[in-house]
Design an enzyme around this catalytic site. Structure first.
Site, short mmCIF file in Angstrom:
data_model
loop_
_atom_site.label_atom_id
_atom_site.label_comp_id
_atom_site.label_asym_id
_atom_site.label_seq_id
_atom_site.Cartn_x
_atom_site.Cartn_y
_atom_site.Cartn_z
N ASP A 157 -11.00 3.29 -0.25
CA ASP A 157 -11.66 1.88 0.04
C ASP A 157 -13.17 2.06 0.17
O ASP A 157 -13.86 3.49 0.37
CB ASP A 157 -10.93 3.12 1.85
CG ASP A 157 -9.29 2.18 2.43
OD1 ASP A 157 -8.95 2.46 2.31
OD2 ASP A 157 -9.42 2.12 3.46
N ASP B 73 1.03 -1.23 0.12
CA ASP B 73 0.02 0.20 0.00
C ASP B 73 0.98 1.00 -0.22
O ASP B 73 1.98 1.66 1.11
CB ASP B 73 -0.70 -0.11 1.33
CG ASP B 73 -2.41 0.50 1.51
OD1 ASP B 73 -2.21 1.69 0.25
OD2 ASP B 73 -2.41 1.04 2.08
C1 GAL Z 1 -5.34 1.88 3.52
C2 GAL Z 1 -6.48 1.21 2.35
C3 GAL Z 1 -6.44 -0.30 3.80
C4 GAL Z 1 -6.01 -0.43 4.65
C5 GAL Z 1 -5.35 0.26 5.00
C6 GAL Z 1 -4.18 -0.09 6.74
O1 GAL Z 1 -4.82 2.75 2.12
O2 GAL Z 1 -6.25 1.59 2.09
O3 GAL Z 1 -7.40 -1.01 3.08
O4 GAL Z 1 -4.71 -1.22 3.69
O5 GAL Z 1 -4.25 1.32 4.63
O6 GAL Z 1 -3.46 1.18 7.01
#
Ligand code: GAL
Length: 658
Positions: free
Chosen positions: A457, A395
């Site tokens: 998300d 990510d």
């Molecule tokens: C976001 C991601 C989520 C989760 C989260 C964890 O950026 O879209 O699915 O992984 O980070 O911190």
């Protein structure tokens, strides 16, 4: 994200009204209760952009307005007493990307102004519209052909001249309670194999393929025509070993019990490609957020093994929140106190015939503020291979500090670095480009991703699920075996800590949940449930274990999905490997505005007729139709197929030409 409209008691509305009947008055929309703005990401911000920065469009700062995000709707009752609405609208400068959006003003259901497609860098557009005789207006920010990601949209200095009140109203009906209903018959006692029909492995990597089947136990699992290097465990159905040579091998898997037997030819591709069907599994985020720990992961593995494994579910993925605060002296990354021993945990997951996934970021820290892999990529890939990791979600997050206004090539770069590191590890690790950047589908395949997040998300609200799901046609052409658009995790069952305060039953209605799963299957999207699998009711279990529905997702051809817009919604279809078609009829309305709240119940109780002219699929003449959720044949048809679909629901069928 919905801004709480449905939860706001209507009684408060009258108290929030601005203005005095009879006297002319100017009402700025930023003075109104913005909890009534329904938008598909974040919450509206008064006098600031959606991310809390000054409202700025094409270099010009505006002192007042509302920062919102597409798709956004603000329904206002002006009671036939307003003279005009005026102001500016534009894409906020603070947006990381040049994203397309369109501003609209609707009056009593009719569009009276549209900005045309706008994006970052364009000057705000002015409007000044007469509202003579108009009862209600809606301010809309629509998606404009590239999805809703990063559509940071500003309504600027928007004011209504009125001699009455301006009362913000909910835009969607209050959900009526509809009982959960189960459409699918229970699997039979005789074996039925559900594991993927094709499996990719790199020569030399550990080979792990589990034969998954429903049916009574005990059962005997066998596999014939296994190439050298592979063996099958007759009790568990696990095929393991290593393949030395590249090539295609067709093996025959078979399961037998006292009621009968089933067999399936599985094509093994030993080469560069892995993940030849979309990953199906669990991810800790939606349910547990950063509170994930070893016990929760083990419980998830137990539950998956007990309830979902026989239907092809495989991955147990830990999302953010596992990392230790510091690396050790050798730069090696460890788990934090919640994860004392990763090798032990991964062995546990594998002992349940499942695969094990993990999460990191190319930046110095993850989205949750934990250690990322920046400048430790090789090391981390090695560590994960040592632990027995089979899946990585990577990510972007804090990497954005190096690329404040990134071009696609700049975002791609760190992903390519990790791909190289993974390639050097002696284990096959499925690679998820976990960053919902606009147009990620144009470069993530080249960066070596097996899947890539096409959105920010997801949450368990229909406006969000539908805004994400129904735009996936934009990127559908990049779907192929080993390459999937990730429309984010499933939001069914008990979940919530990924974005909220408490674990709760999905806020989607039963019909919306059927639509969600059906659409994700047609899209060949990864199926990663985020729910507490130890606490699934029969309804959730039914949603996740219909083998005919899941087979659409797992179809080895992984053909792109197509969308047809019709009067009452959308028809989505994809061609399957055997030449038949999976077709979903969905009752969907992208703007999703109810002008008259008193009609809410009537609208939700209705079924909506939809018809498909099968010429659109390239079929002429007769064809058969099978209902996939009910697993029953509907008969033979000619030229077209008509059905009725519940509000926000679906009819999901398989069509086969004769
Ligand atoms: C976001 C991601 C989520 C989760 C989260 C964890 O950026 O879209 O699915 O992984 O980070 O911190």
């Amino acid at each position: 994200m919905r801004s709480g409209i449905c939860k706001v008691v209507l009684l408060t509305v009258s108290m929030l009204a601005v203005g005095i009947t009879g006297r002319a008055k100017t009402v700025y929309i930023d003075e109104l209760d913005t909890r009534f703005v329904l938008q598909d990401w974040g919450a509206p911000v008064v006098n600031k952009s959606i991310v809390g920065k000054p409202l700025r469009v094409a270099g010009k700062e505006y002192s007042r307005g509302i920062g919102t995000h597409s798709i956004s709707r603000f329904l206002l009752n002006v009671e036939g007493k307003a003279k005009s609405v005026s102001g500016w609208a534009g894409a906020d400068d603070g947006n990381d990307f040049i994203c397309n959006m369109e501003f609209k003003v609707l009056a009593d259901g009719q569009e009276i102004w549209s900005s045309g497609v706008m994006h970052r860098g364009m000057s705000a557009k002015k409007f000044n519209l007469s509202l003579k005789g108009i009862q209600k207006i809606a301010l809309i920010v629509a998606e404009a052909g590239d999805g809703i990601m990063y559509d940071h949209a500003d309504w600027l200095e928007v004011k209504i001249e009125t001699a009455g009140n301006v009362t913000p109203e909910p835009v969607v009906p209050q959900n009526i309670v509809k009982e959960k209903y189960i459409l699918t018959p229970k699997p039979g006692l005789s074996p039925r194999i559900n594991s993927p029909k094709v499996f990719g492995v790199r020569p030399g990597s550990p080979f792990i393929y589990a034969i998954a089947a429903t049916g009574e136990r005990p059962a005997k699992f066998t596999a014939s025509h296994l190439p050298d290097g592979l063996t099958v465990d007759e009790e568990t159905g696990l095929i393991t070993g290593t393949l030395k040579k590249r090539g295609t091998y067709n093996i025959v898997t078979e399961v037998e019990n006292k009621h009968g037997s089933d067999s399936r030819i599985v094509r093994i591709e030993a080469g560069d490609k892995i993940c030849l069907t979309p990953p199906m599994g669990w991810c800790s985020w939606n349910c547990w957020g950063l509170s994930v720990d070893e016990k929760k992961v083990k419980d998830a593995a137990d539950a998956m093994n007990a309830y979902l494994f026989d239907h092809g579910w495989t991955y147990i993925n830990i999302d953010d929140g596992w990392e230790a605060e510091k690396r050790d002296a050798d730069g090696e990354l460890h788990g934090n106190v919640k994860f004392p021993d990763f090798k032990r945990l991964s062995d546990y997951v594998h002992s349940k015939k499942l695969k094990f996934g993990i999460y990191s970021s190319p930046g110095p820290t993850t989205c949750g503020g934990y250690q990322g892999s920046y400048q430790h990529e090789k090391n981390d890939a090695k560590t994960w291979a040592k632990w027995g990791v089979d899946y990585l979600k990577y990510d972007y997050c804090s990497y954005s500090q190096f690329t404040p206004s990134p071009a696609e090539s700049e975002i791609k770069e760190p992903y390519t670095v990790m791909r190289k590191a993974l390639d050097e590890a002696d284990r096959d690790i499925v690679y998820c480009v976990g960053f919902g950047a606009p147009n990620v589908w144009n470069w993530a395949k080249e960066a070596g991703g097996n899947l890539w997040r096409t959105t920010r998300d997801i949450t368990d609200e229909w406006n969000v699920v539908s805004a994400i799901g129904f735009f996936q046609d934009v990127c559908a052409e990049s779907t192929a075996p080993g390459c999937y658009n990730d429309a984010d995790m499933l939001v069914v069952g008990k979940l919530g800590l990924g974005w909220g305060e408490k674990v709760h039953d999905s806020y989607l209605t039963p019909d919306e949940q059927y639509s969600h799963i059906s659409l994700w299957c047609i899209l060949s999207a990864p199926l990663l449930t985020g729910c507490d699998m130890g606490d699934m009711d029969d309804f959730t279990l039914n949603l996740l274990t219909n083998d005919e529905v899941l087979a659409v997702n797992q179809d080895p051809a992984a053909m792109p999905a197509h969308k047809i817009i019709t009067e009452n919604g959308q028809i989505w279809w994809k061609m399957l490997e055997d030449g038949s078609y999976a077709v979903g009829f969905f009752n969907a309305d992208p703007y999703f505005i109810l002008w008259d709240q008193s009609k809410g119940e009537e609208i939700q109780r209705k079924n909506y007729p939809m018809t498909l002219d099968v010429k659109k699929l390239g079929i002429t003449g007769k064809f058969t139709v099978r209902d996939l959720w009910k697993q029953s044949d509907l008969g033979r048809f000619d030229s077209s197929f008509s059905t009725e679909v519940p509000y926000h629901g679906t009819h999901f069928v398989k069509i086969r030409r004769e």
